[in-house]
Every structure is written in structure tokens, then in C-alpha cells.
Design a protein around this motif. Structure first.
Motif, PDB file in Angstrom:
ATOM      1  N   ASN A 142     136.466 -27.553  62.445  1.00  0.00           N
ATOM      2  CA  ASN A 142     136.932 -26.962  61.734  1.00  0.00           C
ATOM      3  C   ASN A 142     138.604 -26.988  61.807  1.00  0.00           C
ATOM      4  OD1 ASN A 142     134.785 -27.317  59.947  1.00  0.00           O
ATOM      5  ND2 ASN A 142     134.188 -25.856  59.934  1.00  0.00           N
ATOM      6  N   ALA A 143     138.480 -26.648  63.297  1.00  0.00           N
ATOM      7  CA  ALA A 143     140.454 -26.260  63.046  1.00  0.00           C
ATOM      8  C   ALA A 143     140.966 -26.983  63.495  1.00  0.00           C
ATOM      9  CB  ALA A 143     140.610 -24.971  64.022  1.00  0.00           C
ATOM     10  N   LEU A 144     140.382 -28.376  63.928  1.00  0.00           N
ATOM     11  CA  LEU A 144     140.636 -29.249  64.239  1.00  0.00           C
ATOM     12  C   LEU A 144     141.513 -30.395  62.984  1.00  0.00           C
ATOM     13  CD1 LEU A 144     138.985 -30.258  68.181  1.00  0.00           C
ATOM     14  CD2 LEU A 144     141.302 -30.415  67.741  1.00  0.00           C
ATOM     15  N   ALA A 145     140.320 -30.388  62.488  1.00  0.00           N
ATOM     16  CA  ALA A 145     140.928 -30.925  61.207  1.00  0.00           C
ATOM     17  C   ALA A 145     141.654 -30.007  60.236  1.00  0.00           C
ATOM     18  CB  ALA A 145     139.125 -30.823  59.836  1.00  0.00           C
ATOM     19  N   VAL A 152     143.676 -35.363  65.430  1.00  0.00           N
ATOM     20  CA  VAL A 152     141.844 -36.574  65.880  1.00  0.00           C
ATOM     21  C   VAL A 152     141.703 -36.634  67.131  1.00  0.00           C
ATOM     22  CG1 VAL A 152     141.959 -39.213  65.299  1.00  0.00           C
ATOM     23  CG2 VAL A 152     142.753 -38.020  63.419  1.00  0.00           C
ATOM     24  N   PRO A 153     142.961 -36.694  68.082  1.00  0.00           N
ATOM     25  CA  PRO A 153     142.186 -37.341  69.949  1.00  0.00           C
ATOM     26  C   PRO A 153     141.067 -36.196  70.177  1.00  0.00           C
ATOM     27  CG  PRO A 153     144.684 -37.236  69.820  1.00  0.00           C
ATOM     28  CD  PRO A 153     144.164 -36.426  67.857  1.00  0.00           C
ATOM     29  N   HIS A 154     141.636 -35.331  69.829  1.00  0.00           N
ATOM     30  CA  HIS A 154     139.745 -34.123  70.590  1.00  0.00           C
ATOM     31  C   HIS A 154     138.754 -34.597  69.441  1.00  0.00           C
ATOM     32  CE1 HIS A 154     143.096 -32.665  71.966  1.00  0.00           C
ATOM     33  NE2 HIS A 154     144.450 -32.637  71.229  1.00  0.00           N
ATOM     34  N   LEU A 155     138.951 -35.272  68.063  1.00  0.00           N
ATOM     35  CA  LEU A 155     137.490 -35.154  67.256  1.00  0.00           C
ATOM     36  C   LEU A 155     137.051 -36.337  68.182  1.00  0.00           C
ATOM     37  CD1 LEU A 155     139.371 -33.992  64.236  1.00  0.00           C
ATOM     38  CD2 LEU A 155     136.994 -33.037  65.238  1.00  0.00           C
ATOM     39  N   ILE A 156     137.619 -37.403  68.496  1.00  0.00           N
ATOM     40  CA  ILE A 156     136.841 -38.481  68.172  1.00  0.00           C
ATOM     41  C   ILE A 156     136.518 -38.470  69.914  1.00  0.00           C
ATOM     42  CG2 ILE A 156     137.468 -41.035  69.565  1.00  0.00           C
ATOM     43  CD1 ILE A 156     139.863 -41.348  67.704  1.00  0.00           C
ATOM     44  N   PRO A 157     136.268 -37.266  70.657  1.00  0.00           N
ATOM     45  CA  PRO A 157     135.528 -37.546  71.771  1.00  0.00           C
ATOM     46  C   PRO A 157     134.482 -37.048  71.044  1.00  0.00           C
ATOM     47  CG  PRO A 157     137.360 -37.133  72.821  1.00  0.00           C
ATOM     48  CD  PRO A 157     137.495 -37.292  71.047  1.00  0.00           C
ATOM     49  N   LEU A 158     133.819 -35.723  70.206  1.00  0.00           N
ATOM     50  CA  LEU A 158     133.683 -35.785  69.650  1.00  0.00           C
ATOM     51  C   LEU A 158     132.466 -35.905  69.421  1.00  0.00           C
ATOM     52  CD1 LEU A 158     135.012 -32.128  68.900  1.00  0.00           C
ATOM     53  CD2 LEU A 158     134.015 -31.998  71.088  1.00  0.00           C
ATOM     54  N   ASN A 163     125.726 -35.709  71.195  1.00  0.00           N
ATOM     55  CA  ASN A 163     124.993 -34.062  70.150  1.00  0.00           C
ATOM     56  C   ASN A 163     125.081 -34.810  69.000  1.00  0.00           C
ATOM     57  OD1 ASN A 163     124.873 -31.977  68.226  1.00  0.00           O
ATOM     58  ND2 ASN A 163     125.329 -30.820  70.373  1.00  0.00           N
ATOM     59  N   ILE A 164     124.039 -34.750  68.016  1.00  0.00           N
ATOM     60  CA  ILE A 164     123.991 -35.597  66.579  1.00  0.00           C
ATOM     61  C   ILE A 164     124.727 -34.682  65.942  1.00  0.00           C
ATOM     62  CG2 ILE A 164     123.398 -36.249  65.008  1.00  0.00           C
ATOM     63  CD1 ILE A 164     122.913 -38.251  67.749  1.00  0.00           C
ATOM     64  N   PRO A 165     124.162 -33.205  65.276  1.00  0.00           N
ATOM     65  CA  PRO A 165     125.473 -32.576  65.011  1.00  0.00           C
ATOM     66  C   PRO A 165     126.875 -32.031  65.173  1.00  0.00           C
ATOM     67  CG  PRO A 165     123.117 -31.556  65.494  1.00  0.00           C
ATOM     68  CD  PRO A 165     123.056 -32.312  66.130  1.00  0.00           C
ATOM     69  N   VAL A 166     127.003 -32.263  66.348  1.00  0.00           N
ATOM     70  CA  VAL A 166     128.520 -31.735  66.866  1.00  0.00           C
ATOM     71  C   VAL A 166     129.246 -33.412  66.387  1.00  0.00           C
ATOM     72  CG1 VAL A 166     130.088 -32.499  68.512  1.00  0.00           C
ATOM     73  CG2 VAL A 166     128.055 -30.275  68.562  1.00  0.00           C
ATOM     74  N   LYS A 167     128.415 -34.574  66.215  1.00  0.00           N
ATOM     75  CA  LYS A 167     128.937 -35.737  66.317  1.00  0.00           C
ATOM     76  C   LYS A 167     128.885 -35.409  64.650  1.00  0.00           C
ATOM     77  CE  LYS A 167     127.453 -39.959  68.215  1.00  0.00           C
ATOM     78  NZ  LYS A 167     126.973 -40.541  67.811  1.00  0.00           N
ATOM     79  N   ALA A 168     128.352 -34.988  63.702  1.00  0.00           N
ATOM     80  CA  ALA A 168     128.071 -35.325  62.091  1.00  0.00           C
ATOM     81  C   ALA A 168     129.098 -34.150  61.928  1.00  0.00           C
ATOM     82  CB  ALA A 168     127.495 -34.377  61.816  1.00  0.00           C
ATOM     83  N   ALA A 169     129.893 -32.951  62.582  1.00  0.00           N
ATOM     84  CA  ALA A 169     130.713 -32.170  62.216  1.00  0.00           C
ATOM     85  C   ALA A 169     132.016 -32.999  62.511  1.00  0.00           C
ATOM     86  CB  ALA A 169     130.123 -31.188  62.897  1.00  0.00           C
ATOM     87  N   ALA A 170     132.312 -33.541  63.939  1.00  0.00           N
ATOM     88  CA  ALA A 170     133.037 -34.574  64.161  1.00  0.00           C
ATOM     89  C   ALA A 170     133.345 -35.493  63.568  1.00  0.00           C
ATOM     90  CB  ALA A 170     132.716 -35.021  65.163  1.00  0.00           C
ATOM     91  N   ARG A 172     132.582 -35.790  59.581  1.00  0.00           N
ATOM     92  CA  ARG A 172     133.360 -34.422  59.324  1.00  0.00           C
ATOM     93  C   ARG A 172     134.637 -33.969  58.682  1.00  0.00           C
ATOM     94  NH1 ARG A 172     128.057 -32.480  58.529  1.00  0.00           N
ATOM     95  NH2 ARG A 172     128.033 -30.909  59.879  1.00  0.00           N
ATOM     96  N   ALA A 173     134.850 -33.547  59.653  1.00  0.00           N
ATOM     97  CA  ALA A 173     136.562 -33.275  60.464  1.00  0.00           C
ATOM     98  C   ALA A 173     137.472 -35.018  59.339  1.00  0.00           C
ATOM     99  CB  ALA A 173     136.684 -32.301  61.754  1.00  0.00           C
ATOM    100  N   LEU A 174     136.855 -35.225  60.661  1.00  0.00           N
ATOM    101  CA  LEU A 174     137.814 -36.794  60.302  1.00  0.00           C
ATOM    102  C   LEU A 174     138.185 -37.085  59.416  1.00  0.00           C
ATOM    103  CD1 LEU A 174     136.082 -38.622  64.012  1.00  0.00           C
ATOM    104  CD2 LEU A 174     138.436 -37.334  63.660  1.00  0.00           C
TER     105      LEU A 174
END
Length: 181
Positions: A142-145, A152-158, A163-170, A172-174
Motif C-alpha cells: 500500500n505504501a508503494l502505491a 512501480v519498479p518495486h511493485l512489478i516483481p511482486l 504468491n497469488i495473494p501478494v500478486k493480487a495486492a500488487a 490492486r496497488a498498480l
């Protein structure tokens, strides 16, 4: 409710109501609880730990008005062993400051658990489908968002991880960042 603001402020100034109640009320009524920030800062430093999450939430809602509380928020973020308190402090930090130089040193360590398997699970497939991101990882995402396109460069690898839930959170942040992502 705006006419009620002086009725809230006077008891706070005469110490008949506590800073947390006054800050929350003033923030909701006027959008500005800056008069209560010194008392909230003191409460974060000297008050009981069980009130910290509530105070951090109020400071986060105050946004830039609460920027003077950054040292106390950072102190809690760096010293608390309780994951929910750390997560709330990280979220509050991202609401008080959008400065990458302030945020990233605290976001990156919070993301580290998202790349490792818990010891009690045997396979990556169990991890990727069954465990949501822990509260610190969710707060970091959320802080990255909050820092927008610089996150964005930190969210893309996530998002590209397993990890599907981490991917989903990333994701949503994007989406929250929108077209700049």
C-alpha cells in the motif's frame, strides 16, 4: 457538525477530554486536527503501547497536518516487535510523507517475507494459494502505491512473483496508481 468544533476544542485545551478523542473528532469535523498533534506525539512516546495503533490511524488520517509526528512514527516503526503496530506505522508513514527517501528504507525490509516460504508449509503451491500477505507486506505494498509511479519498479516483481495473494495486492496497488503505472 462544523459548529461543534469549538465545543470539542475547549475540553481538549482544558484537558477534560483526551487528545485521541479530540483529534479524531476535530479531524472528522474540520479536516484538521493539527492543534492536537503535540499531544498525540507525546502519547506515542510516553503512552501505553496498546493505544499506538489508534493514534497512528488518527495521524494517518490527518495526512500532512501530522508531518511533525514523523520522528515518533519512525521510532515506533523501528522499535516495535508487534507486526500490526509495524504495519500501521508504515501505513501512517506513507500517509504523512510521500518522500521516497523516507519510505523506501522501511518498505523494502517489510517486503522481504513475501519472497520466503513459511517453515510449516512443504511446497510453494501451498504457499502461493493459501497464505495472504502478512500485515507488514500488505502495508508495504500500500505504501508503494502511495508514492505513485516511483513505486512501480518495486511493485512489478511482486506482481510477477508466485504468491497469488501478494500478486493480487500488487495488482490492486498498480491499479490505484493508475495510468502512470
Amino acid at each position: 457538525a462544523l459548529p461543534a468544533a469549538p465545543a470539542v476544542l475547549t475540553p481538549f485545551q482544558t484537558k477534560r477530554i483526551e487528545a485521541i478523542v479530540a483529534a479524531q473528532s476535530l479531524q472528522k469535523i474540520t479536516g484538521d486536527c493539527s492543534v492536537t498533534i503535540p499531544a498525540l506525539r507525546d502519547e506515542l512516546k510516553n503512552g501505553p503501547p496498546d493505544r499506538r495503533i489508534h493514534i497512528l490511524r488518527i495521524l494517518g488520517e490527518a495526512g500532512s497536518h501530522a508531518a511533525p509526528a514523523l520522528p515518533e512514527v519512525l521510532a515506533i516503526l523501528n522499535s516495535s516487535a508487534e507486526p500490526r503496530t509495524q504495519a500501521r506505522a508504515l501505513e501512517t508513514l506513507s500517509q504523512l510523507s510521500l518522500d521516497e527517501m523516507v519510505l523506501l528504507p522501511h518498505i523494502q525490509p517489510a517486503l522481504a517475507p513475501s519472497n520466503s516460504l513459511p517453515h510449516k508449509l512443504n511446497s510453494p503451491s501451498q504457499y502461493q494459494y493459501q497464505l495472504p500477505p502478512n500485515v507488514r507486506v500488505a502495508a508495504a505494498i500500500n505504501a508503494l502505491a502511495c508514492i505513485g509511479s516511483n513505486g512501480v519498479p518495486h511493485l512489478i516483481p511482486l506482481y510477477q512473483g508466485t504468491n497469488i495473494p501478494v500478486k493480487a495486492a500488487a495488482a490492486r496497488a498498480l491499479a490505484k496508481i493508475g495510468p502512470p503505472a
